[in-house]
Motif scaffolding. Sequence first.
Motif, PDB file in Angstrom:
ATOM      1  N   GLU A   1       0.853  -1.195   0.000  1.00 19.68           N
ATOM      2  CA  GLU A   1       0.000   0.000   0.000  1.00 19.68           C
ATOM      3  C   GLU A   1       0.886   1.241   0.000  1.00 19.68           C
ATOM      4  OE1 GLU A   1      -3.403   2.158   2.764  1.00 19.68           O
ATOM      5  OE2 GLU A   1      -2.752   0.115   3.215  1.00 19.68           O
ATOM      6  N   VAL A   2       0.781   2.018  -1.072  1.00 21.08           N
ATOM      7  CA  VAL A   2       1.548   3.259  -1.184  1.00 21.08           C
ATOM      8  C   VAL A   2       0.669   4.482  -0.941  1.00 21.08           C
ATOM      9  CG1 VAL A   2       3.206   2.212  -2.757  1.00 21.08           C
ATOM     10  CG2 VAL A   2       1.176   3.321  -3.700  1.00 21.08           C
ATOM     11  N   GLY A   3      -0.665   4.298  -0.970  1.00 19.70           N
ATOM     12  CA  GLY A   3      -1.587   5.396  -0.719  1.00 19.70           C
ATOM     13  C   GLY A   3      -1.502   6.482  -1.778  1.00 19.70           C
ATOM     14  N   ASN A   4      -1.599   7.690  -1.343  1.00 20.24           N
ATOM     15  CA  ASN A   4      -1.522   8.845  -2.248  1.00 20.24           C
ATOM     16  C   ASN A   4      -0.096   9.388  -2.363  1.00 20.24           C
ATOM     17  OD1 ASN A   4      -4.320   8.835  -2.757  1.00 20.24           O
ATOM     18  ND2 ASN A   4      -4.690   9.922  -0.816  1.00 20.24           N
ATOM     19  N   SER A   5       0.863   8.644  -1.860  1.00 18.46           N
ATOM     20  CA  SER A   5       2.244   9.103  -1.909  1.00 18.46           C
ATOM     21  C   SER A   5       2.711   9.214  -3.362  1.00 18.46           C
ATOM     22  CB  SER A   5       3.149   8.145  -1.143  1.00 18.46           C
ATOM     23  OG  SER A   5       4.498   8.521  -1.284  1.00 18.46           O
ATOM     24  N   ARG A   6       3.454  10.257  -3.660  1.00 17.52           N
ATOM     25  CA  ARG A   6       3.951  10.501  -5.014  1.00 17.52           C
ATOM     26  C   ARG A   6       5.434  10.189  -5.153  1.00 17.52           C
ATOM     27  NH1 ARG A   6       1.042  14.111  -8.123  1.00 17.52           N
ATOM     28  NH2 ARG A   6       2.960  15.178  -8.790  1.00 17.52           N
ATOM     29  N   HIS A   7       6.030   9.666  -4.076  1.00 15.87           N
ATOM     30  CA  HIS A   7       7.468   9.373  -4.116  1.00 15.87           C
ATOM     31  C   HIS A   7       7.713   8.067  -3.359  1.00 15.87           C
ATOM     32  CE1 HIS A   7       8.303  13.439  -5.624  1.00 15.87           C
ATOM     33  NE2 HIS A   7       7.389  13.844  -4.750  1.00 15.87           N
ATOM     34  N   TRP A   8       8.052   7.018  -4.090  1.00 14.24           N
ATOM     35  CA  TRP A   8       8.356   5.728  -3.490  1.00 14.24           C
ATOM     36  C   TRP A   8       9.101   4.860  -4.490  1.00 14.24           C
ATOM     37  CZ3 TRP A   8       6.104   2.412  -6.792  1.00 14.24           C
ATOM     38  CH2 TRP A   8       4.897   2.766  -7.389  1.00 14.24           C
ATOM     39  N   SER A   9       9.722   3.819  -3.971  1.00 16.93           N
ATOM     40  CA  SER A   9      10.415   2.830  -4.804  1.00 16.93           C
ATOM     41  C   SER A   9      10.166   1.463  -4.192  1.00 16.93           C
ATOM     42  CB  SER A   9      11.919   3.102  -4.876  1.00 16.93           C
ATOM     43  OG  SER A   9      12.180   4.383  -5.436  1.00 16.93           O
ATOM     44  N   LEU A  10       9.997   0.471  -5.054  1.00 12.04           N
ATOM     45  CA  LEU A  10       9.774  -0.889  -4.582  1.00 12.04           C
ATOM     46  C   LEU A  10      10.122  -1.864  -5.694  1.00 12.04           C
ATOM     47  CD1 LEU A  10       6.847  -1.879  -5.992  1.00 12.04           C
ATOM     48  CD2 LEU A  10       5.971  -0.293  -4.311  1.00 12.04           C
ATOM     49  N   GLY A  11      10.278  -3.140  -5.326  1.00 12.55           N
ATOM     50  CA  GLY A  11      10.590  -4.159  -6.320  1.00 12.55           C
ATOM     51  C   GLY A  11      11.300  -5.332  -5.689  1.00 12.55           C
ATOM     52  N   VAL A  12      12.163  -5.972  -6.476  1.00 18.99           N
ATOM     53  CA  VAL A  12      12.962  -7.105  -6.007  1.00 18.99           C
ATOM     54  C   VAL A  12      14.410  -6.850  -6.390  1.00 18.99           C
ATOM     55  CG1 VAL A  12      11.083  -8.776  -6.119  1.00 18.99           C
ATOM     56  CG2 VAL A  12      12.524  -8.422  -8.119  1.00 18.99           C
ATOM     57  N   CYS A  13      15.325  -7.419  -5.615  1.00 17.69           N
ATOM     58  CA  CYS A  13      16.742  -7.233  -5.879  1.00 17.69           C
ATOM     59  C   CYS A  13      17.482  -8.529  -5.572  1.00 17.69           C
ATOM     60  CB  CYS A  13      17.319  -6.078  -5.065  1.00 17.69           C
ATOM     61  SG  CYS A  13      17.294  -6.381  -3.290  1.00 17.69           S
ATOM     62  N   LEU A  14      18.682  -8.607  -6.083  1.00 18.74           N
ATOM     63  CA  LEU A  14      19.544  -9.770  -5.895  1.00 18.74           C
ATOM     64  C   LEU A  14      20.483  -9.494  -4.742  1.00 18.74           C
ATOM     65  CD1 LEU A  14      20.474 -12.552  -6.964  1.00 18.74           C
ATOM     66  CD2 LEU A  14      22.089 -11.333  -8.425  1.00 18.74           C
ATOM     67  N   GLY A  15      20.431 -10.336  -3.701  1.00 17.20           N
ATOM     68  CA  GLY A  15      21.325 -10.158  -2.567  1.00 17.20           C
ATOM     69  C   GLY A  15      22.726 -10.618  -2.914  1.00 17.20           C
ATOM     70  N   SER A  16      23.697 -10.201  -2.118  1.00 19.64           N
ATOM     71  CA  SER A  16      25.080 -10.615  -2.346  1.00 19.64           C
ATOM     72  C   SER A  16      25.252 -12.064  -1.942  1.00 19.64           C
ATOM     73  CB  SER A  16      26.028  -9.725  -1.542  1.00 19.64           C
ATOM     74  OG  SER A  16      25.830  -9.961  -0.155  1.00 19.64           O
ATOM     75  N   GLU A  17      26.389 -12.658  -2.322  1.00 26.20           N
ATOM     76  CA  GLU A  17      26.636 -14.058  -1.983  1.00 26.20           C
ATOM     77  C   GLU A  17      26.721 -14.244  -0.474  1.00 26.20           C
ATOM     78  OE1 GLU A  17      30.071 -15.314  -4.020  1.00 26.20           O
ATOM     79  OE2 GLU A  17      29.190 -15.179  -6.022  1.00 26.20           O
TER      80      GLU A  17
ATOM     81  N   GLU B   1      18.176 -15.900  -6.317  1.00 22.47           N
ATOM     82  CA  GLU B   1      17.367 -15.660  -5.135  1.00 22.47           C
ATOM     83  C   GLU B   1      17.083 -14.167  -5.026  1.00 22.47           C
ATOM     84  OE1 GLU B   1      19.127 -16.734  -1.434  1.00 22.47           O
ATOM     85  OE2 GLU B   1      17.204 -17.376  -0.595  1.00 22.47           O
ATOM     86  N   LEU B   2      15.827 -13.807  -5.114  1.00 20.68           N
ATOM     87  CA  LEU B   2      15.414 -12.405  -5.148  1.00 20.68           C
ATOM     88  C   LEU B   2      14.738 -12.033  -3.833  1.00 20.68           C
ATOM     89  CD1 LEU B   2      13.952 -12.312  -8.766  1.00 20.68           C
ATOM     90  CD2 LEU B   2      16.221 -11.598  -8.025  1.00 20.68           C
ATOM     91  N   PHE B   3      15.069 -10.840  -3.349  1.00 22.10           N
ATOM     92  CA  PHE B   3      14.519 -10.344  -2.094  1.00 22.10           C
ATOM     93  C   PHE B   3      13.595  -9.153  -2.386  1.00 22.10           C
ATOM     94  CE2 PHE B   3      18.213 -12.617  -0.783  1.00 22.10           C
ATOM     95  CZ  PHE B   3      17.957 -13.059   0.500  1.00 22.10           C
ATOM     96  N   PRO B   4      12.402  -9.120  -1.803  1.00 20.22           N
ATOM     97  CA  PRO B   4      11.572  -7.917  -1.917  1.00 20.22           C
ATOM     98  C   PRO B   4      12.242  -6.731  -1.221  1.00 20.22           C
ATOM     99  CG  PRO B   4      10.298  -9.806  -1.128  1.00 20.22           C
ATOM    100  CD  PRO B   4      11.738 -10.196  -1.058  1.00 20.22           C
ATOM    101  N   PHE B   5      11.962  -5.545  -1.717  1.00 22.75           N
ATOM    102  CA  PHE B   5      12.483  -4.346  -1.058  1.00 22.75           C
ATOM    103  C   PHE B   5      11.532  -3.188  -1.264  1.00 22.75           C
ATOM    104  CE2 PHE B   5      14.074  -3.562  -5.344  1.00 22.75           C
ATOM    105  CZ  PHE B   5      13.909  -2.180  -5.488  1.00 22.75           C
TER     106      PHE B   5
END
Length: 505
Positions: free
Chosen positions: A337-353, A435-439
């Motif tokens: 839920e981001v609501g009415n916010s106009r500035h955010w970032s989200l997704g998935v990323c690859l963690g280090s070994e 292996e992908l991590f949400p962020f």
Amino acid sequence: MALEDELSCPVCTELFSDPVLLSCGHSFCRQCINSHWTSSKSRNCPVCRQVSPQEPVSNLCLRNTCESYLREKNKKEQKDGEHECPIHGEKIELFCQNDEQTICATCMDYEHRWHKTQPLQQAVKQRKGKLKVALRPAENMLLSLRNGAAKDAKISKYNQSQAQQTERRIREEFNKLQQFLKKEEESRIAALNEEEKEKRGKMKRKISSLSDRLREVEEKMKDDDVTFLQNYNSIMNRAKQTLPDSELSPEALIDVQKHLGNLKYQVWEKMKDICPYYPVILNPNAAPPDVSMSNDLTSVTSCVRRQDEPNPLLLHRSRMVLGSVGYGSGVQMWDIEVGNSRHWSLGVCLGSEERSFVQMLNPENPCCWGLRRDGDVYKFLNTTATFKLKTNPQVVRVKLGDCFDKKGGWWRNVSYFDATLNSIFAYFHLPAGMELFPFVIPEKRSGPLRIVPAKVTVTFEQVEEERSLPERHTVSPKVRWNVLFLVLFFLLVVLCVFVMYHLIY
């Protein structure tokens, strides 16, 4: 040990000291025999009990034997304390620096003739000095730990703070559960008492009605004879109506099954409202210091600095807040839920070994597959491409799954939906096996970013062993139609072959 036993005094069982000889032929330490005679008040031998009227004489032969035995024993002990060369049997006094082994003088003359050697004590002194130098960092670390100045000490202090805060939050959550269970218990007991009160009220009203009718009939019976006889039939009908029912109705009893049937399951089903399930739990240990996280680890907000104890470990170099679990395969989906916010970032990323940190987030970093909203513009994090949407989503759904392409390869697919409209507006294709991590990244000008609880449904399946035998072997209609289709297709093929055979021949 047999020789030492023969050279030992029978009284003190120690090696003879100033041995004396009695007239009976037995020997004892002078002090031992004198003490024995003093305590026993008789001059008998402690071994054979014969009386010795004469004074004991010194046993010089036995004394010399004991002294020789002691000298040989001391020499042997000194020799055992020294190390001998296993090849030549000589005392080890040198150290070969080439082979790094201890040797004797004969070894230096033959096997180690051209090697660099040094005295054994000098080699020990040098190497002990090197060990002291090597131990100095550990000693400094130990001193820092005891003084609380080392990083490990800060981590230990931080762990104590974490444990205290986590314990407090656990108690708060269990208090909520206990309050809910207590309230539910009181509600159900109140419902039971209410039903019992209602049943009791019905019984009282029935007793009251029956009492009134009996009183009415008795009053009619007090009328004068003429009036009584004239109203006899109506009084009789009234009296018959006052008879109680021959059988009580089941509704007169407490509906026990309503209060106890599946009681724990019904309470658990109601607990789902206060016990939500979150598909993603954020990792507080991987959160930057300027991010505030909710107690249930599902919501983050940008702040100046967190009020609790700062994390002594820098687990990443960006403002990412990572999920606690990475996904390597399968289908996963979560809503943010981001609501009415106009500035955010989200997704998935690859963690280090080592999973110790995540690389710096920037458009050139190929290890992040996410979106960023900056006002009315949306941007792919790993590219410079931007786009706009007609309707800005208030809840973003992230779906991570596997897909199979036409070339026969497996790929991961990361899709982004407007959860309210269930419409996709962005996606990524990336190789499988990672292996992908949400962020999420709460911007300074944004509101809180919150993981939306998932809807949990419970289904009940009948156990195969409990099914009846006919039901277990019943064929479904779909299977029957498939078998019938295969039989008809086989007959059609046979017919075509038969017709073609006759046409040719």
